[in-house]
Motif scaffolding. Structure first.
Motif, short mmCIF file in Angstrom:
data_model
loop_
_atom_site.label_atom_id
_atom_site.label_comp_id
_atom_site.label_asym_id
_atom_site.label_seq_id
_atom_site.Cartn_x
_atom_site.Cartn_y
_atom_site.Cartn_z
N PRO A 1 53.50 39.04 42.01
CA PRO A 1 53.27 37.52 41.48
C PRO A 1 52.26 37.48 40.39
CG PRO A 1 52.08 38.01 43.69
CD PRO A 1 52.97 39.37 43.28
N GLY A 2 52.13 36.45 39.87
CA GLY A 2 51.04 36.18 39.15
C GLY A 2 51.38 36.36 37.50
N CYS A 3 50.44 36.00 36.44
CA CYS A 3 50.92 36.09 35.02
C CYS A 3 49.95 37.38 34.52
CB CYS A 3 50.46 34.87 34.50
SG CYS A 3 51.88 33.72 34.73
N ASP A 4 49.13 38.15 35.32
CA ASP A 4 48.18 39.12 34.72
C ASP A 4 49.27 40.29 34.25
OD1 ASP A 4 48.88 39.23 37.74
OD2 ASP A 4 48.11 41.24 37.46
N VAL A 5 48.67 40.99 33.30
CA VAL A 5 49.47 41.98 32.61
C VAL A 5 48.69 42.81 31.83
CG1 VAL A 5 50.17 40.73 30.70
CG2 VAL A 5 51.52 42.67 31.05
N ASN A 6 48.79 44.11 32.05
CA ASN A 6 47.67 45.25 31.17
C ASN A 6 48.51 45.47 30.09
OD1 ASN A 6 45.98 46.10 33.40
ND2 ASN A 6 47.80 46.37 34.27
N PHE A 7 47.79 45.41 28.88
CA PHE A 7 47.95 45.76 27.42
C PHE A 7 47.36 46.87 27.09
CE2 PHE A 7 50.33 42.14 25.16
CZ PHE A 7 51.35 42.01 26.34
N GLU A 8 47.70 48.01 26.36
CA GLU A 8 47.22 49.03 25.61
C GLU A 8 46.41 48.24 24.33
OE1 GLU A 8 48.59 53.21 26.59
OE2 GLU A 8 49.98 52.27 25.60
N SER A 9 45.26 48.72 23.70
CA SER A 9 44.79 48.09 22.74
C SER A 9 45.33 48.27 21.67
CB SER A 9 43.38 48.32 22.59
OG SER A 9 43.29 49.88 22.67
#
Length: 572
Positions: free
Chosen positions: A495-503
């Motif tokens: 759940p949730g809207c968190d997401v990892n992105f590479e820079s």
């Protein structure tokens, strides 16, 4: 124009004409070229392991023999990630028949390791460390199933390189040394584990030579007796003694009665390509559903890693993973609506829930028809065109699986039991002889004469990373190296809207997505911990040329088998 003028001007004109061509050839976004060969190619996350696999091919082995040899080496050089205390899955393409075969070599919970037993110990959630997180290791039975059905060499030949390196030692790699350091406290907490993996009480550092004679002993048992040594013989005795010493429930019958399962891969189509994953208890079904949802949108027109493309892919991930969490488990214990989850019509229903203007933070599971981090991935293609997509794991990288070594055997228990649940309503409620929901998944894709064996490791990252890899190839025309290299997103949570992105994803794109409600967590340029790392091999069956690629997020490489070369100079 004078002669002198012509002499001066002509080289300048040539240089001007050539310069743009040279720049275009060299100005690219991928880290390196694919390896190309008319012989076999091995891709793994260790150069040394890939070299061993290539040598097995040179000595007459095929792709399956090489994959087992590479996996054995990985259990030595990256013992926190993988090893014979864990499970494996594989997809095999057999060139002579043109058929795909799936192998599920994931182990089951000991018969006495039940929800009632754990609740009786006061637990309300599944332990993630210790002996109660360990299930029967399936890897060695998986090796034997693969070798018996497809291999050409004996276990003695396949394991010989790993035995020698375990006895003589190897320099610890850079990435592996970081995982080792992160696990130091866990390793020191158990005497048998510290003895094996902190030799002399010292943490191995990058470049230090590490030896594991205990693992050499274990591999020699398997080389001589096959899987029997591990499940009923001398190694089994050490497994049972270790379980008993830590208060575990494992019995001789739990080990000896375990068998891996040959399964039929699941598939879907994506813009003319066919993509294959293994059926549950793995998360491959989520990759297929995610691709079906993504296919509803014109990602190629949106642009690679554009705001629109990333938004729709992230939302597709949430929808597919919500369904996986709700329905996926061991099909011997729960009814899973596979046909519905795979269907294009169901994907259309789920895709209609995506709001193109904003992120959705809470997505419930749907109702399809029929409703009821430590890993190694490797792939090999041989000169005949046999291919294998192979993944094997201890589950948690940091902590070396369950954090417990099997005394005097050179490997750790995995903690795959941590994938179970104590929630009575979960399809993954723990039960004796049940297999947990697995994160590790091999994959395969094909179109016409092109076939690709690929995988990207990294916990719950894997299905979403598979979908991104496929999109990179199909929607954006990348080769297998470029498709692995490209910056990725990874949403670890459900759940949730968190997401990892590479820079490497641009600031402007990140700002626009944040304005839409995505809660972006920034990672490094090449984040193996969050984005995983993958390998791929490809064969063009028209030209009979093989290709290999290795993710720059790890220390590995794709290495080609050499032709048999003369050792003396050729006379002219």
């Amino acid at each position: 124009m004078s002669l002198i003028t012509r002499i001066v001007v002509l080289p300048v004109l040539v240089a001007v004409l050539i310069a743009p061509l040279t720049a275009a050839a060299q100005d690219r976004s991928q880290s390196r070229s694919m390896v190309a060969s008319s012989q076999g190619v091995v891709a793994s996350e260790s150069v040394l392991a890939s070299q061993v696999g290539a040598r097995i091919l040179e000595q007459g082995g095929n792709a399956i023999d090489a994959a087992i040899a590479v996996n054995a080496m990985m259990g030595l050089v990256a013992p926190m990630n993988d090893g014979i205390g864990g499970d494996l899955f594989a997809i095999v393409y057999e060139a002579k028949t043109g058929k795909l075969y799936g192998l599920n070599a994931s182990g089951w919970a000991p018969k006495a390791l039940t929800a009632e037993y754990l609740r009786g110990k006061g637990l309300t959630r599944m332990p993630q460390r210790g002996i109660d997180a360990a299930t029967v290791p399936g890897a060695v039975k998986g090796w034997e199933a693969l070798r018996t059905r497809f291999g050409k060499l004996s276990f003695a030949q396949i394991l010989a390189p790993s035995i020698r390196y375990a006895e003589q030692g190897f320099p610890v790699g850079e990435v592996v040394s970081v995982y080792w350091k992160d696990s130091e406290d866990v390793l020191r907490a158990d005497p048998a584990t510290a003895k094996t993996f902190l030799p002399g009480g010292t943490l191995p550092k990058s470049g230090d030579v590490f030896r594991n004679p205990e693992l050499a002993w274990t591999y020699r048992q398997i080389a001589a007796q096959g899987a029997q040594a591990f499940y009923t013989g001398n190694v089994a005795a050490k497994l049972l003694a270790s379980s008993k010493a830590h208060g575990g429930t494992m019995t001789a019958a739990d080990l000896s009665e375990y068998e891996p399962e040959w399964v039929t891969p699941l598939s879907t189509t994506y813009h003319g390509w066919t993509v294959y994953e293994l059926p549950p208890n793995g998360q491959g079904i989520a990759a297929l559903e995610m691709l079906n949802i993504m296919e509803r949108f014109p990602l190629a027109k949106m642009g690679h890693n554009s705001v629109a493309a990333l938004h729709h892919m992230i939302e597709a991930k949430k929808l597919a993973y919500a369904d996986m969490q709700r329905y996926d488990g061991d099909p011997r214990f729960v009814k899973i609506p596979l046909a519905g989850l795979q269907s294009k019509s169901y994907a259309a229903q789920r895709a209609a829930l995506i709001d193109a203007r904003k992120a959705t933070c809470t997505i419930p599971a749907g109702e399809p028809d029929g409703t009821d981090n430590g890993t190694t991935y490797l792939s090999v293609v041989d000169r005949e065109g046999n291919m294998i997509s192979f993944i094997q794991s201890n589950y948690s990288t940091v902590g070396f699986g369950a954090g417990l070594a099997v005394a005097d055997a050179g490997f750790v228990w995995h903690n795959r039991g941590g994938g179970f649940s104590l929630d009575a309503n979960s399809p993954n409620l723990i039960a004796g002889r049940k297999r947990p929901l697995h994160t590790i998944i091999p994959a395969f894709m094909e179109k016409d004469e092109i076939k690709i064996a690929f995988g990207i490791m990294g916990g719950w990252n894997q299905a979403q990373a598979h979908a991104q890899f496929v999109s990179n190839i199909v929607d954006f025309g990348m080769n297998i190296q470029g498709a692995l290299d490209m910056p990725r997103f990874s949403k670890e949570t459900f759940p949730g809207c968190d997401v990892n992105f590479e820079s490497r994803i641009s600031q402007a794109v990140r700002d626009s997505l944040a304005a839409m409600g995505h809660q972006i967590v920034m990672r490094g340029d090449f984040s193996s911990t969050r984005m995983g790392a993958g390998q791929a091999v490809m064969r063009n069956f028209t030209t009979r040329v093989n290709f290999g690629a290795s993710d720059p997020r790890k220390d590995g490489s794709a290495i080609a088998e050499l032709l048999s070369l003369p050792l003396t100079p050729v006379r002219r």
